[in-house]
Write a protein that holds these residues in place. Structure first.
Motif: not given
Length: 61
Positions: A13-18, A40-50
């Motif tokens: 959910l944090v990654a989706v919000i980002a 948006g896709a790049a932000a999701f792809a970076v945020t979730l693993p982080l």
């Protein structure tokens, strides 16, 4: 087990919000729709693993 699943859902959910924020900000900045979707896709792809890495390091997941 249920606790770990809950933390993974929170991280998602944090990654989706980002991703949503990145898409909105890039659109507000004048980017075209395909570029905003890519941002948006790049932000999701970076945020979730982080977020998952941070949670794993702290010992939550």
């Amino acid at each position: 087990m249920k606790r770990k699943l809950l933390f993974v859902i929170v991280a998602t959910l944090v990654a989706v919000i980002a991703a949503l924020l990145a898409g909105i900000v890039s659109t507000a900045g004048g980017a075209h729709l395909p570029v905003a979707i890519q941002m948006g896709a790049a932000a999701f792809a970076v945020t979730l693993p982080l977020v998952l890495t941070v949670m794993s390091t702290i010992g939550l997941v």
